[in-house]
Design an enzyme around this catalytic site. Structure first.
Site: not given
Length: 180
Positions: A40, A125
């Site tokens: 995610h 990220h």
């Protein structure tokens, strides 16, 4: 309940990240690799929250989502954060004014619910592995290229982080779709 705000990823992106991760496993000295289902993009980690606080977080999520329209991001490369003698390895995303706008909307909505703004700057990220050891200069070699795949962002989720059968699992407890 331990929670965070995130952008959930489509299965095709998770499959691609998993294939990258398999290449990483071959060259890393150990490590804790993110389970494919848990890939995610975190927007904001909130930590332990009470049931009452969850209502405030859901309100903030709804407010932030109401201002957003769906958009695309692109993967751009591998990077690492140092954590002592070990590293957290991640794939980054190209800079995006839409993502930055979503993050700022969420921060504003959280502030209106009584939460302080995040002090660190936002560094988007997707974590692939934690607690790994790599040879110096590994990331600069480009040994594992990253395709600039498109990541569709059409919603934001409030995720619970819990251990189930001794495995860390992330589950959406509230999700709001964006306008198209």
């Amino acid at each position: 309940m331990r929670v965070f705000f995130a952008i959930e990823l489509e299965e095709e992106i998770k499959d691609y990240l998993f294939s990258m991760q398999q290449k990483l496993r071959k060259i890393c000295n150990g490590g804790n690799f993110t389970h494919k289902d848990n890939f995610h993009l975190t927007l904001r980690f909130m930590g332990e929250q009470s049931e009452e606080q969850l209502l405030s977080l859901k309100n903030a999520l709804t407010a932030a989502a109401s201002e957003a329209q769906s958009f695309e991001l692109r993967l751009w490369g591998l990077g690492a954060f140092n954590k002592g003698s070990k590293k957290i390895i991640w794939t980054g995303l190209e800079k995006s004014k839409e993502l930055q706008g979503l993050y700022q909307s969420l921060e504003t909505a959280l502030e209106q619910e009584g939460y302080p703004r995040e002090e660190r700057s936002y560094s988007p990220h997707i974590t692939l592995a934690r607690e790994t050891r790599l040879e110096s200069g590994f990331l600069e070699t480009g040994i594992i290229p990253v395709e600039r795949l498109s990541v569709r962002v059409a919603s934001i989720s409030l995720m619970e982080s819990a251990r189930v059968n001794n495995r860390l699992c992330y589950q959406a407890v509230h999700k709001e779709a964006f306008r198209f």
